[in-house]
Design a protein around this motif. Sequence first.
Motif, mmCIF file in Angstrom:
data_model
loop_
_atom_site.group_PDB
_atom_site.id
_atom_site.type_symbol
_atom_site.label_atom_id
_atom_site.label_comp_id
_atom_site.label_asym_id
_atom_site.label_seq_id
_atom_site.Cartn_x
_atom_site.Cartn_y
_atom_site.Cartn_z
ATOM 1 N N SER A 48 8.622 5.080 -3.131
ATOM 2 C CA SER A 48 8.909 4.171 -4.201
ATOM 3 C C SER A 48 8.983 4.731 -5.529
ATOM 4 N N ASP A 68 10.050 -4.513 -8.055
ATOM 5 C CA ASP A 68 8.899 -4.381 -6.781
ATOM 6 C C ASP A 68 7.855 -3.533 -7.200
ATOM 7 N N THR A 71 5.456 -5.361 -9.571
ATOM 8 C CA THR A 71 4.883 -6.543 -8.891
ATOM 9 C C THR A 71 3.682 -5.555 -8.096
ATOM 10 N N GLN A 72 4.044 -4.623 -7.487
ATOM 11 C CA GLN A 72 3.000 -3.958 -6.704
ATOM 12 C C GLN A 72 2.040 -3.427 -7.665
ATOM 13 N N ASN A 75 -0.402 -6.347 -8.465
ATOM 14 C CA ASN A 75 -1.091 -6.881 -7.199
ATOM 15 C C ASN A 75 -2.079 -5.974 -6.568
ATOM 16 N N ALA A 76 -2.008 -4.698 -7.121
ATOM 17 C CA ALA A 76 -2.797 -3.579 -6.371
ATOM 18 C C ALA A 76 -4.030 -3.563 -6.765
#
Length: 218
Positions: A48, A68, A71-72, A75-76
């Motif tokens: 990534s 992405d 967002t990761q 949400n991590a």
Amino acid sequence: MFTNAQRQVERTGRSGTPRDKYLQVGPIPPFLLLLPRDWCQRVLLLESILQICFLSINPFRLIERGQDLVTQFQNATDEESKEKIVANLANFAYDPFNYAFMRQLNVLELFLDCITEPNERLIEFGIGGICNSCVDPANALVIVQCGGIPLVIQCLSSPVRNTVTYALGALYYLCNPATKKEILKPDVVRIIREYASGAVNTSFSNMANAFLEKHVDS
């Protein structure tokens, strides 16, 4: 080294493989399934990071991949993964070529969110990203409009040396006629003068003195 669109083309070459194709990754390779779970996460995280750092020749894919990653991060639940993503985004902010993409991806807001976290490493990398970014007036305006100045000021009291250094650097660039009233409060000037004296930590004195010379004592 700073880059630009022409430089990216030169590095790719006339007949070379474009960066977006070179770095494009398909399904998870089977060998990853044989590795311990934490190793798999690290390999995928590295993939990534490589994509967001090197896909700037293709703005549309960069924006998509960068979103992405943002967002990761949001949400991590794994603190170590968060730290690695933010640290690399902060390094990404060194290059002015990336500033427009960062604003589109709300990366500056992500850096500010990190400063509100209890994790000192996230705070350090967040304020580092702000420091790297705010040399650009458009980035500085976003930071100010998002309420970033109080967050940067609070970093002056951090126990982490890098965090304080980054905060001093960020305030140097954020301070202007429109923001002086908010930044040059007596308590802020007092702590910066303490840093300038070298009494707290000699490594802060150069940056603190530069701030005072430009914004207070001039």
